[in-house]
Design a protein around this motif. Structure first.
Motif, PDB file in Angstrom:
ATOM      1  N   GLY A 209     -39.050  32.820 -24.011  1.00  0.00           N
ATOM      2  CA  GLY A 209     -39.068  31.786 -22.991  1.00  0.00           C
ATOM      3  C   GLY A 209     -39.157  32.238 -21.553  1.00  0.00           C
ATOM      4  O   GLY A 209     -39.129  31.395 -20.644  1.00  0.00           O
ATOM      5  N   PHE A 210     -39.265  33.544 -21.308  1.00  0.00           N
ATOM      6  CA  PHE A 210     -39.374  34.013 -19.926  1.00  0.00           C
ATOM      7  C   PHE A 210     -40.841  33.982 -19.485  1.00  0.00           C
ATOM      8  O   PHE A 210     -41.704  34.549 -20.152  1.00  0.00           O
ATOM      9  N   THR A 211     -41.095  33.331 -18.378  1.00  0.00           N
ATOM     10  CA  THR A 211     -42.464  33.278 -17.851  1.00  0.00           C
ATOM     11  C   THR A 211     -42.781  34.489 -16.986  1.00  0.00           C
ATOM     12  O   THR A 211     -43.934  34.735 -16.657  1.00  0.00           O
ATOM     13  N   SER A 212     -41.752  35.246 -16.618  1.00  0.00           N
ATOM     14  CA  SER A 212     -41.925  36.447 -15.804  1.00  0.00           C
ATOM     15  C   SER A 212     -41.289  37.634 -16.514  1.00  0.00           C
ATOM     16  O   SER A 212     -40.086  37.626 -16.792  1.00  0.00           O
ATOM     17  N   SER A 213     -42.104  38.645 -16.828  1.00  0.00           N
ATOM     18  CA  SER A 213     -41.561  39.828 -17.499  1.00  0.00           C
ATOM     19  C   SER A 213     -40.603  40.594 -16.600  1.00  0.00           C
ATOM     20  O   SER A 213     -39.633  41.191 -17.078  1.00  0.00           O
ATOM     21  N   SER A 214     -40.850  40.580 -15.296  1.00  0.00           N
ATOM     22  CA  SER A 214     -39.947  41.273 -14.380  1.00  0.00           C
ATOM     23  C   SER A 214     -38.586  40.582 -14.346  1.00  0.00           C
ATOM     24  O   SER A 214     -37.544  41.248 -14.267  1.00  0.00           O
ATOM     25  N   ARG A 215     -38.589  39.261 -14.416  1.00  0.00           N
ATOM     26  CA  ARG A 215     -37.323  38.514 -14.456  1.00  0.00           C
ATOM     27  C   ARG A 215     -36.573  38.825 -15.748  1.00  0.00           C
ATOM     28  O   ARG A 215     -35.350  38.976 -15.748  1.00  0.00           O
ATOM     29  N   PHE A 216     -37.300  38.938 -16.857  1.00  0.00           N
ATOM     30  CA  PHE A 216     -36.692  39.295 -18.135  1.00  0.00           C
ATOM     31  C   PHE A 216     -36.020  40.663 -18.041  1.00  0.00           C
ATOM     32  O   PHE A 216     -34.864  40.831 -18.439  1.00  0.00           O
ATOM     33  N   HIS A 217     -36.716  41.661 -17.495  1.00  0.00           N
ATOM     34  CA  HIS A 217     -36.142  42.997 -17.352  1.00  0.00           C
ATOM     35  C   HIS A 217     -34.911  42.968 -16.461  1.00  0.00           C
ATOM     36  O   HIS A 217     -33.883  43.593 -16.761  1.00  0.00           O
ATOM     37  N   GLU A 218     -35.004  42.230 -15.367  1.00  0.00           N
ATOM     38  CA  GLU A 218     -33.887  42.155 -14.416  1.00  0.00           C
ATOM     39  C   GLU A 218     -32.642  41.577 -15.077  1.00  0.00           C
ATOM     40  O   GLU A 218     -31.536  42.120 -14.944  1.00  0.00           O
ATOM     41  N   LEU A 219     -32.796  40.475 -15.806  1.00  0.00           N
ATOM     42  CA  LEU A 219     -31.653  39.825 -16.450  1.00  0.00           C
ATOM     43  C   LEU A 219     -31.129  40.658 -17.608  1.00  0.00           C
ATOM     44  O   LEU A 219     -29.911  40.712 -17.844  1.00  0.00           O
ATOM     45  N   PHE A 220     -32.021  41.315 -18.340  1.00  0.00           N
ATOM     46  CA  PHE A 220     -31.587  42.152 -19.460  1.00  0.00           C
ATOM     47  C   PHE A 220     -30.701  43.287 -18.966  1.00  0.00           C
ATOM     48  O   PHE A 220     -29.634  43.561 -19.524  1.00  0.00           O
ATOM     49  N   VAL A 221     -31.142  43.953 -17.921  1.00  0.00           N
ATOM     50  CA  VAL A 221     -30.345  45.052 -17.353  1.00  0.00           C
ATOM     51  C   VAL A 221     -29.016  44.525 -16.817  1.00  0.00           C
ATOM     52  O   VAL A 221     -27.962  45.152 -17.009  1.00  0.00           O
ATOM     53  N   LYS A 222     -29.034  43.370 -16.175  1.00  0.00           N
ATOM     54  CA  LYS A 222     -27.818  42.783 -15.607  1.00  0.00           C
ATOM     55  C   LYS A 222     -26.795  42.482 -16.695  1.00  0.00           C
ATOM     56  O   LYS A 222     -25.586  42.718 -16.509  1.00  0.00           O
ATOM     57  N   HIS A 223     -27.234  41.963 -17.840  1.00  0.00           N
ATOM     58  CA  HIS A 223     -26.315  41.557 -18.898  1.00  0.00           C
ATOM     59  C   HIS A 223     -25.916  42.699 -19.825  1.00  0.00           C
ATOM     60  O   HIS A 223     -24.780  42.728 -20.333  1.00  0.00           O
ATOM     61  N   PHE A 224     -26.825  43.652 -20.076  1.00  0.00           N
ATOM     62  CA  PHE A 224     -26.561  44.662 -21.090  1.00  0.00           C
ATOM     63  C   PHE A 224     -26.518  46.087 -20.546  1.00  0.00           C
ATOM     64  O   PHE A 224     -26.234  47.021 -21.289  1.00  0.00           O
ATOM     65  N   GLY A 225     -26.818  46.285 -19.256  1.00  0.00           N
ATOM     66  CA  GLY A 225     -26.703  47.595 -18.648  1.00  0.00           C
ATOM     67  C   GLY A 225     -27.804  48.570 -19.005  1.00  0.00           C
ATOM     68  O   GLY A 225     -27.726  49.751 -18.662  1.00  0.00           O
ATOM     69  N   LYS A 226     -28.829  48.123 -19.711  1.00  0.00           N
ATOM     70  CA  LYS A 226     -29.958  48.970 -20.094  1.00  0.00           C
ATOM     71  C   LYS A 226     -31.239  48.148 -20.019  1.00  0.00           C
ATOM     72  O   LYS A 226     -31.207  46.920 -20.115  1.00  0.00           O
ATOM     73  N   THR A 227     -32.362  48.828 -19.867  1.00  0.00           N
ATOM     74  CA  THR A 227     -33.635  48.128 -19.939  1.00  0.00           C
ATOM     75  C   THR A 227     -33.901  47.772 -21.403  1.00  0.00           C
ATOM     76  O   THR A 227     -33.294  48.373 -22.315  1.00  0.00           O
ATOM     77  N   PRO A 228     -34.794  46.825 -21.663  1.00  0.00           N
ATOM     78  CA  PRO A 228     -35.116  46.502 -23.065  1.00  0.00           C
ATOM     79  C   PRO A 228     -35.575  47.727 -23.863  1.00  0.00           C
ATOM     80  O   PRO A 228     -35.179  47.890 -25.020  1.00  0.00           O
ATOM     81  N   LEU A 229     -36.399  48.590 -23.255  1.00  0.00           N
ATOM     82  CA  LEU A 229     -36.879  49.781 -23.958  1.00  0.00           C
ATOM     83  C   LEU A 229     -35.733  50.729 -24.262  1.00  0.00           C
ATOM     84  O   LEU A 229     -35.645  51.274 -25.372  1.00  0.00           O
ATOM     85  N   GLU A 230     -34.823  50.932 -23.309  1.00  0.00           N
ATOM     86  CA  GLU A 230     -33.671  51.804 -23.530  1.00  0.00           C
ATOM     87  C   GLU A 230     -32.782  51.247 -24.643  1.00  0.00           C
ATOM     88  O   GLU A 230     -32.266  51.998 -25.474  1.00  0.00           O
ATOM     89  N   TRP A 231     -32.606  49.941 -24.639  1.00  0.00           N
ATOM     90  CA  TRP A 231     -31.753  49.313 -25.660  1.00  0.00           C
ATOM     91  C   TRP A 231     -32.373  49.470 -27.044  1.00  0.00           C
ATOM     92  O   TRP A 231     -31.684  49.778 -28.003  1.00  0.00           O
ATOM     93  N   ARG A 232     -33.704  49.284 -27.141  1.00  0.00           N
ATOM     94  CA  ARG A 232     -34.384  49.432 -28.432  1.00  0.00           C
ATOM     95  C   ARG A 232     -34.258  50.870 -28.939  1.00  0.00           C
ATOM     96  O   ARG A 232     -33.963  51.099 -30.122  1.00  0.00           O
ATOM     97  N   LYS A 233     -34.470  51.861 -28.072  1.00  0.00           N
ATOM     98  CA  LYS A 233     -34.384  53.249 -28.480  1.00  0.00           C
ATOM     99  C   LYS A 233     -32.963  53.597 -28.929  1.00  0.00           C
ATOM    100  O   LYS A 233     -32.761  54.358 -29.880  1.00  0.00           O
ATOM    101  N   GLN A 234     -31.973  53.047 -28.230  1.00  0.00           N
ATOM    102  CA  GLN A 234     -30.581  53.279 -28.619  1.00  0.00           C
ATOM    103  C   GLN A 234     -30.295  52.755 -30.008  1.00  0.00           C
ATOM    104  O   GLN A 234     -29.648  53.419 -30.828  1.00  0.00           O
TER     105      GLN A 234
END
Length: 283
Positions: A252-277
């Motif tokens: 549901g995110f229309t902006s990928s940059s907004r998605f990355h920003e919120l993901f890092v804010k909530h989980f402390g990692k980028t989506p790619l970092e979280w997936r690799k972990q």
């Protein structure tokens, strides 16, 4: 890696019980997962400390986490059970489970299916089992499992017995309005859902709707929707190989940059970092 939200699936049949038909043994236990069971043949009984229920062919049964219960085969039965981790199921499925147990959180719940509805539920369970048991999961395995569980839970709600609905919240109350709104949100959080449209639907101003929602749920509607989107993104990152940009759009995110920003804010990692972990933790 451990796959998706299903912990275990099993088929049960008369030969499991070391007793003649009509002399089945109660097997009392509890489990740290929710259970969904479909009775395909025969009859039986489930019991807890507070209530007992008779079940038969076509009954779709929901049993909550950590509820101590027993069951007995009264007439040679067959069925399929799935144990799943509610915290890990897709967001709309979570809503359907929580909504089912809203009024009776410590009860075994039953919905009666007939005819094609029973056939459809059996096929959904078999599809869920087929994807869950694969040695190599395909790109669409997670989506197929999600669709199968969602279909089962929708069948439960569509056919829930009136006795299980007796304590429904009064129509028109603030609680009912917000519960209805939550159902809409869980079904459409990945769309361009507007809080103002929800408010208008219930003949409320946007500010009043936001206040009622926040008072009852504990967070604002916007925060709730963002949380749903991010949690679903985590599941897709963990259980699929879909590209991150594609996942951002799907939830549901229309902006990928907004998605990355919120993901890092909530989980402390980028989506790619979280997936690799997650990948390194499951190898």
């Amino acid at each position: 890696m451990g796959y998706a939200f299903v912990e275990n699936m099993e088929h049960f049949a008369p030969h499991i019980f070391q007793a003649l038909e009509g002399e089945g043994l109660y097997r009392s236990h509890s489990h740290e997962s929710d259970e969904l069971t479909l009775i395909l043949e025969g009859e039986g009984s489930y019991t807890t400390q507070s209530h007992s229920i008779l079940v038969a062919r076509g009954d779709l049964i929901l049993i909550p986490t950590n509820l101590f219960h027993g069951f007995v085969c009264l007439k040679a039965w067959k069925g399929i059970s799935v144990h799943f981790l509610k915290e890990q199921v897709p967001s709309y499925c979570q809503y359907l489970i929580n909504h089912a147990f809203q009024q009776n959180p410590d009860h075994i719940l039953v919905s009666r299916l007939n005819g094609w509805q029973l056939d459809k539920a059996e096929l959904a369970l078999k599809q869920l089992e087929e994807e869950w048991s694969r040695k190599q999961h395909g790109e669409l395995s997670y989506d197929l499992m999600r669709n199968a569980l969602e279909s089962l839970l929708l069948s439960y709600h569509a056919n829930a017995s009136e006795s299980m609905k007796a304590s429904r919240i009064e129509q028109g109350s603030d609680n009912q309005i917000i519960q209805d709104a939550l159902k809409v949100i869980h079904g459409a959080y990945q769309t361009t859902l507007k809080i103002s449209d929800l408010a208008v639907h219930y003949f409320l101003s946007e500010s009043i709707f936001r206040k009622k929602f926040t008072d009852i749920v504990g967070v604002s509607p916007k925060q709730y929707i963002i949380r749903l989107r991010l949690n679903e993104a985590k599941r897709l990152l963990q259980y699929t190989r879909k590209p991150i940009e594609w996942i951002s759009s799907e939830v549901g995110f229309t902006s990928s940059s907004r998605f990355h920003e919120l993901f890092v804010k909530h989980f402390g990692k980028t989506p790619l970092e979280w997936r690799k972990q997650e990948e390194s933790g499951s190898t």
